[in-house]
Design a protein around this motif. Structure first.
Motif, short mmCIF file in Angstrom:
data_model
loop_
_atom_site.label_atom_id
_atom_site.label_comp_id
_atom_site.label_asym_id
_atom_site.label_seq_id
_atom_site.Cartn_x
_atom_site.Cartn_y
_atom_site.Cartn_z
N ARG A 20 0.71 -1.37 -0.10
CA ARG A 20 -0.04 0.00 -0.10
C ARG A 20 0.87 1.33 0.12
N GLY A 23 2.51 1.60 -3.30
CA GLY A 23 1.69 1.58 -4.51
C GLY A 23 1.79 0.50 -5.36
N GLU A 90 -6.97 -4.03 -4.60
CA GLU A 90 -6.15 -3.22 -4.72
C GLU A 90 -5.14 -3.58 -5.74
N GLY A 92 -1.89 -1.70 -7.41
CA GLY A 92 -1.11 -0.36 -7.33
C GLY A 92 -1.71 0.40 -6.44
N LYS A 93 -2.29 1.72 -7.02
CA LYS A 93 -3.17 2.67 -6.01
C LYS A 93 -4.43 2.67 -6.26
N GLU A 94 -5.02 1.80 -7.36
CA GLU A 94 -6.44 1.81 -7.55
C GLU A 94 -6.98 0.79 -6.73
N THR A 95 -8.39 0.95 -5.90
CA THR A 95 -8.91 0.15 -5.40
C THR A 95 -10.46 -0.04 -6.22
#
Length: 141
Positions: A20, A23, A90, A92-95
């Motif tokens: 997290r 990322g 999740e 990378g940085k996308e949820t």
């Protein structure tokens, strides 16, 4: 067994934390295979659970395998998805909110060559157990 479970939880927690904050740049791949963080609801506790899981992109689906490194039992996240298929991932940085569908043996069989090519460890894991590894397709909600 309690010590093993505690160590596993600590490792998973550390893995998710590093993933997290970076990322996905740290621990976003294992032996070249991509990793996502799978968020489920514990079927017994009702608490949020996060598990780092290898995945294979298949069109608009994300395929995940309950291999548990060849253990005789499924990982807890498999039971959680069976009880509550609404989850989130999740990458990378996308949820991404997803719905999980467990594939039948007939549906997953043609996917195994691609899964094995993505992560050679799966073939080794299958020699350690007679258990059939569940394969889930995660699709965006």
């Amino acid at each position: 067994m309690a010590i093993k479970n505690t160590v596993e939880r600590l490792f998973v927690g550390l893995n998710a934390f590093l993933y997290r904050i970076s990322g996905g740049k740290v621990l976003g791949k294992i032996q070249g295979a991509p990793v996502l963080l799978l968020g489920t609801v514990g079927r017994k506790t009702g608490k949020s659970r996060t598990s780092p899981v290898l995945y294979l992109r298949d069109g608009d689906r994300y395929l995940v395998v309950g291999s548990h490194a060849g253990a005789e039992t499924n990982p807890a996240w498999v039971h959680n998805l069976r009880a509550e298929p609404a989850a989130e991932i999740e990458i990378g940085k996308e949820t991404i909110p997803v719905t999980a569908v467990e594939l039948s043996a007939a549906e997953s069989a043609p996917l195994w060559p691609r899964l094995d090519a993505m992560y050679a460890g799966y073939a080794d894991y299958r020699t350690k157990t007679d258990r059939t590894f569940p394969v889930f397709a995660l699709t965006r909600r």
